[in-house]
Motif scaffolding. Sequence first.
Motif, PDB file in Angstrom:
ATOM      1  N   ILE A  20       0.876  -1.167   0.000  1.00  8.10           N
ATOM      2  CA  ILE A  20       0.000   0.000   0.000  1.00  8.10           C
ATOM      3  C   ILE A  20       0.914   1.218   0.000  1.00  8.10           C
ATOM      4  CG2 ILE A  20      -1.700   1.315   1.310  1.00  8.10           C
ATOM      5  CD1 ILE A  20      -2.535  -1.493   2.489  1.00  8.10           C
ATOM      6  N   SER A  21       0.783   2.069  -1.001  1.00 11.48           N
ATOM      7  CA  SER A  21       1.644   3.244  -1.069  1.00 11.48           C
ATOM      8  C   SER A  21       1.230   4.213   0.020  1.00 11.48           C
ATOM      9  CB  SER A  21       1.523   3.916  -2.428  1.00 11.48           C
ATOM     10  OG  SER A  21       1.965   5.260  -2.333  1.00 11.48           O
ATOM     11  N   PRO A  22       2.199   4.583   0.876  1.00 17.23           N
ATOM     12  CA  PRO A  22       1.850   5.515   1.964  1.00 17.23           C
ATOM     13  C   PRO A  22       1.464   6.896   1.428  1.00 17.23           C
ATOM     14  CG  PRO A  22       4.239   5.122   1.877  1.00 17.23           C
ATOM     15  CD  PRO A  22       3.609   4.189   0.878  1.00 17.23           C
ATOM     16  N   ILE A  23       1.887   7.202   0.204  1.00 18.64           N
ATOM     17  CA  ILE A  23       1.524   8.502  -0.374  1.00 18.64           C
ATOM     18  C   ILE A  23       0.146   8.423  -1.021  1.00 18.64           C
ATOM     19  CG2 ILE A  23       2.226  10.316  -1.976  1.00 18.64           C
ATOM     20  CD1 ILE A  23       5.117   9.293  -1.644  1.00 18.64           C
ATOM     21  N   ARG A  24      -0.046   7.358  -1.823  1.00 26.17           N
ATOM     22  CA  ARG A  24      -1.358   7.196  -2.478  1.00 26.17           C
ATOM     23  C   ARG A  24      -2.487   7.064  -1.459  1.00 26.17           C
ATOM     24  NH1 ARG A  24      -2.149   6.715  -8.521  1.00 26.17           N
ATOM     25  NH2 ARG A  24      -0.021   6.776  -9.246  1.00 26.17           N
ATOM     26  N   SER A  25      -2.176   6.471  -0.304  1.00 25.24           N
ATOM     27  CA  SER A  25      -3.247   6.262   0.673  1.00 25.24           C
ATOM     28  C   SER A  25      -3.707   7.583   1.290  1.00 25.24           C
ATOM     29  CB  SER A  25      -2.796   5.273   1.751  1.00 25.24           C
ATOM     30  OG  SER A  25      -1.707   5.812   2.453  1.00 25.24           O
ATOM     31  N   LEU A  26      -2.925   8.647   1.091  1.00 20.56           N
ATOM     32  CA  LEU A  26      -3.362   9.960   1.567  1.00 20.56           C
ATOM     33  C   LEU A  26      -4.276  10.658   0.569  1.00 20.56           C
ATOM     34  CD1 LEU A  26      -0.018  11.355   3.052  1.00 20.56           C
ATOM     35  CD2 LEU A  26      -2.021  10.555   4.322  1.00 20.56           C
ATOM     36  N   ALA A  27      -4.355  10.087  -0.652  1.00 18.68           N
ATOM     37  CA  ALA A  27      -5.086  10.758  -1.721  1.00 18.68           C
ATOM     38  C   ALA A  27      -6.546  11.018  -1.340  1.00 18.68           C
ATOM     39  CB  ALA A  27      -5.017   9.939  -3.010  1.00 18.68           C
ATOM     40  N   VAL A  28      -7.132  10.094  -0.586  1.00 16.63           N
ATOM     41  CA  VAL A  28      -8.536  10.242  -0.201  1.00 16.63           C
ATOM     42  C   VAL A  28      -8.746  11.540   0.582  1.00 16.63           C
ATOM     43  CG1 VAL A  28      -8.174   8.726   1.796  1.00 16.63           C
ATOM     44  CG2 VAL A  28     -10.491   9.153   0.991  1.00 16.63           C
ATOM     45  N   TYR A  29      -7.744  11.942   1.388  1.00 19.11           N
ATOM     46  CA  TYR A  29      -7.847  13.214   2.120  1.00 19.11           C
ATOM     47  C   TYR A  29      -7.410  14.381   1.235  1.00 19.11           C
ATOM     48  CZ  TYR A  29      -8.006   9.811   5.848  1.00 19.11           C
ATOM     49  OH  TYR A  29      -8.331   8.733   6.618  1.00 19.11           O
ATOM     50  N   ALA A  30      -6.335  14.149   0.470  1.00 18.29           N
ATOM     51  CA  ALA A  30      -5.784  15.226  -0.362  1.00 18.29           C
ATOM     52  C   ALA A  30      -6.800  15.694  -1.402  1.00 18.29           C
ATOM     53  CB  ALA A  30      -4.500  14.757  -1.040  1.00 18.29           C
ATOM     54  N   ASN A  31      -7.656  14.763  -1.858  1.00 23.94           N
ATOM     55  CA  ASN A  31      -8.614  15.096  -2.911  1.00 23.94           C
ATOM     56  C   ASN A  31      -9.925  15.668  -2.389  1.00 23.94           C
ATOM     57  OD1 ASN A  31      -6.758  14.169  -4.767  1.00 23.94           O
ATOM     58  ND2 ASN A  31      -7.661  12.123  -4.903  1.00 23.94           N
ATOM     59  N   ARG A  32     -10.063  15.781  -1.069  1.00 22.01           N
ATOM     60  CA  ARG A  32     -11.296  16.388  -0.531  1.00 22.01           C
ATOM     61  C   ARG A  32     -11.431  17.819  -1.037  1.00 22.01           C
ATOM     62  NH1 ARG A  32     -11.278  15.050   5.956  1.00 22.01           N
ATOM     63  NH2 ARG A  32     -11.907  12.865   5.834  1.00 22.01           N
ATOM     64  N   PRO A  33     -12.633  18.186  -1.478  1.00 23.20           N
ATOM     65  CA  PRO A  33     -12.790  19.556  -1.982  1.00 23.20           C
ATOM     66  C   PRO A  33     -12.439  20.556  -0.874  1.00 23.20           C
ATOM     67  CG  PRO A  33     -14.798  18.242  -2.331  1.00 23.20           C
ATOM     68  CD  PRO A  33     -13.885  17.430  -1.478  1.00 23.20           C
ATOM     69  N   GLY A  34     -11.669  21.561  -1.240  1.00 22.37           N
ATOM     70  CA  GLY A  34     -11.279  22.585  -0.261  1.00 22.37           C
ATOM     71  C   GLY A  34      -9.955  22.286   0.423  1.00 22.37           C
ATOM     72  N   THR A  35      -9.519  21.031   0.371  1.00 24.18           N
ATOM     73  CA  THR A  35      -8.258  20.692   1.020  1.00 24.18           C
ATOM     74  C   THR A  35      -7.080  21.123   0.158  1.00 24.18           C
ATOM     75  OG1 THR A  35      -9.036  18.868   2.412  1.00 24.18           O
ATOM     76  CG2 THR A  35      -6.758  18.728   1.638  1.00 24.18           C
ATOM     77  N   ILE A  36      -6.057  21.641   0.806  1.00 25.93           N
ATOM     78  CA  ILE A  36      -4.837  22.033   0.099  1.00 25.93           C
ATOM     79  C   ILE A  36      -3.840  20.887   0.232  1.00 25.93           C
ATOM     80  CG2 ILE A  36      -2.856  23.606   0.163  1.00 25.93           C
ATOM     81  CD1 ILE A  36      -4.887  25.814   0.787  1.00 25.93           C
ATOM     82  N   SER A  37      -3.513  20.282  -0.915  1.00 23.11           N
ATOM     83  CA  SER A  37      -2.618  19.136  -0.865  1.00 23.11           C
ATOM     84  C   SER A  37      -1.201  19.553  -1.195  1.00 23.11           C
ATOM     85  CB  SER A  37      -3.066  18.058  -1.845  1.00 23.11           C
ATOM     86  OG  SER A  37      -2.043  17.081  -1.908  1.00 23.11           O
ATOM     87  N   MET A  38      -0.326  19.293  -0.265  1.00 19.46           N
ATOM     88  CA  MET A  38       1.100  19.456  -0.532  1.00 19.46           C
ATOM     89  C   MET A  38       1.756  18.081  -0.455  1.00 19.46           C
ATOM     90  SD  MET A  38       1.466  22.963   1.664  1.00 19.46           S
ATOM     91  CE  MET A  38       2.785  23.697   0.697  1.00 19.46           C
TER      92      MET A  38
END
Lengths: 414, 414
Positions: A20-38
């Motif tokens: 499980i990619s530790p980065i890809r698994s954050l995508a669910v939060y990073a892609n939330r509308p309004g969230t700023i993904s760095m």
Amino acid sequence: MSPSSVPDYAFAAPFRVPAISPIRSLAVYANRPGTISMSGGYPATDLFDVEGLNAASAKVGARLSDCLQYSNIDGQASLRAQLARLSEERGIRCDPDTELAVTGGSQQSLALLARVMLQPGDAAVIESPCFPNSRQALHYTGATLYTAPSGPDGVDVDALEELVERVRPKLVSVVATFSNPCGATLSLERRRRLVELAARYRFLLVEDDPYGELRFEGETVPPLLALAEGDARHWVVYISSMSKTMAPALRIGWMIAPAEVRRRCVSAKASDDMASSAWIQEIVAQYVEDGRYHVHVPRIRASYAARADALARALSEELGDQLSFRKPQGGMFCWARLNGGIDSTRLLPYAIDHEVVYVPGKAFYIDPAQADMQAMRLSFATMNEEQIRTGIVRLRQALHACAEGKPATVALPA
Amino acid sequence: MSPSSVPDYAFAAPFRVPAISPIRSLAVYANRPGTISMSGGYPATDLFDVEGLNAASAKVGARLSDCLQYSNIDGQASLRAQLARLSEERGIRCDPDTELAVTGGSQQSLALLARVMLQPGDAAVIESPCFPNSRQALHYTGATLYTAPSGPDGVDVDALEELVERVRPKLVSVVATFSNPCGATLSLERRRRLVELAARYRFLLVEDDPYGELRFEGETVPPLLALAEGDARHWVVYISSMSKTMAPALRIGWMIAPAEVRRRCVSAKASDDMASSAWIQEIVAQYVEDGRYHVHVPRIRASYAARADALARALSEELGDQLSFRKPQGGMFCWARLNGGIDSTRLLPYAIDHEVVYVPGKAFYIDPAQADMQAMRLSFATMNEEQIRTGIVRLRQALHACAEGKPATVALPA
């Protein structure tokens, strides 16, 4: 179509527990509308040269019937010629017919090199911290993977030499310029020593260079292969990619390797995917030939410079002595450390609550015990200056909430 | 840049001797101007739907900025939905989110499945004769490769059962419809037995189906996965490709596999090449959505029918009892045998002298001792009817020259 209980498939060892990619698994939060993904290593979507790519695509469209068959496994001649020219601008001369091959990106280049060199019982070395997919490519060969400590100045060459002397690896993989995650650039002196080590201990030294052209400050340092002379030339491989300069969706990269190594990689590619798309290859070749590449890359550099600047300023102004970092001179990443022993993994759920996401340093270590628990990787490429500023304000608020000790809403797996 | 003598690289075992494709090595002759090539597995260049592909590409170009980032590793949702629909037309229902994944073609699908299932010490089975790149994909895992005899009726299921009972493979790979090289289609009864064997002996049964849609005569036989019910559904995988129906340069294929298997293949793909090109995926999805696919495939079928007809007629009229064959009902290949004990490998240099190229049967066997030395694979897809007729006239002349015993001009490696 509802089958009975799932059987035990007896998967090959590296696949028993699916990665499980530790980065890809954050995508669910990073892609939330309004969230700023760095968090993602995504180049800026707003900077893609859509017009230039469409222009190149239209030209290729006019001769499309010539671009629809199986390609040479090592790539279209037109593209190999252009990539050889680009590489020469970086200080590397090569024969595009015997030393250069087109691949499906840096990831495929590394995977092919790993497969032709490594098997169970062999040793390979990668930096720590490093990009998880890079280590996976080495790991899946069944070879034993060792790590050389790295950081804001790049790989520690003394430690690497000790390790190499001890485990005698067949392959060592480094990112020498604007590394992922550290954003580190290796000094010319360290580079020379690395190349020397490769020739002396006879291991394939693979430099992955997807970010080298994205320098907006400081002086260019030549790639390792440009420093390899005489016997060392047999032991150094250069790989690079169009993902960060043109677009990831092209899936086009290349390798420059000794002819005997390249030949086997081409053979491995034949059994992996037959070839990369001739259509896309022709579009990329056309784009470079049209001069668009050399207009576009400086544009990205200028934007990334402004974004890195905005990040550095926001970090200093908002977080002051709560966090340490070095201002990036290029690439896409800033490696920052929380002061006062704050754990970036513990902070993350609070950050998500405050609609900002980064990747905790821990994600980039194989051995959790070695992980720098205070570190985080902040990508400054994906978001614009205003978003970056907002993101860092939110990070400050998250730090505050974390310090207060109230529970966060989000529960992340350990 | 002229390095000293090439060192001993200690390559991984499968790459010590670089593989040379027996088909690709004929390309130098097949590409000679004036030569009629019936050797490559290339779909007809003159039939590519350039207009339809350009139309789809233009539509995608209008929203290109949405198609340039990293794709989901398992493929764009739009394309997965379209491929699930196409598969359903072939009798296979699946969940496009958990069972279907986009790949870089059938070759990559097989390579991924091989890698997640097989490691040194494991057994795998493939038909003999078979496509050399397919066996390479299995071979490169380090697993031991066994062959089940196959021929104009497809794999011999009795022999396969004996073999499976003895070596207990983890994976069995077959082409059930219009196989390469034999052009064979497995009967419904043999298909049912194969599926039963997979469930009973618990091996992954992989059906590679790049040609199934190219039937121009006879009745469609459902793919293996369409016949798998209950527990058998856990053990059958379907893979297919756009290379023969749309164009090889797309490098787009797909797999439908049990969720646990697919998950690991996606994980392997992440470390192999990150993903297939989102841009190309969107073009393929658009093309199918535009209805072009369902217009174009019947067009290929009609042309291939005419070409297969021309080949069969020319073979009968020109070569009469010098050669035996079965008239193809679809696909791209005709498997013919020289009568009178003539060796197709010995004939080949004479054929090249007469400007016609085929692939000798021997190229499709792992064990030369098992090879059918009289057989040859003739592709009827690449050339038009007139060229096919001319090619077979030349083949007759080559046979004549060979019978006369004069030396041929071309000397081929053994």
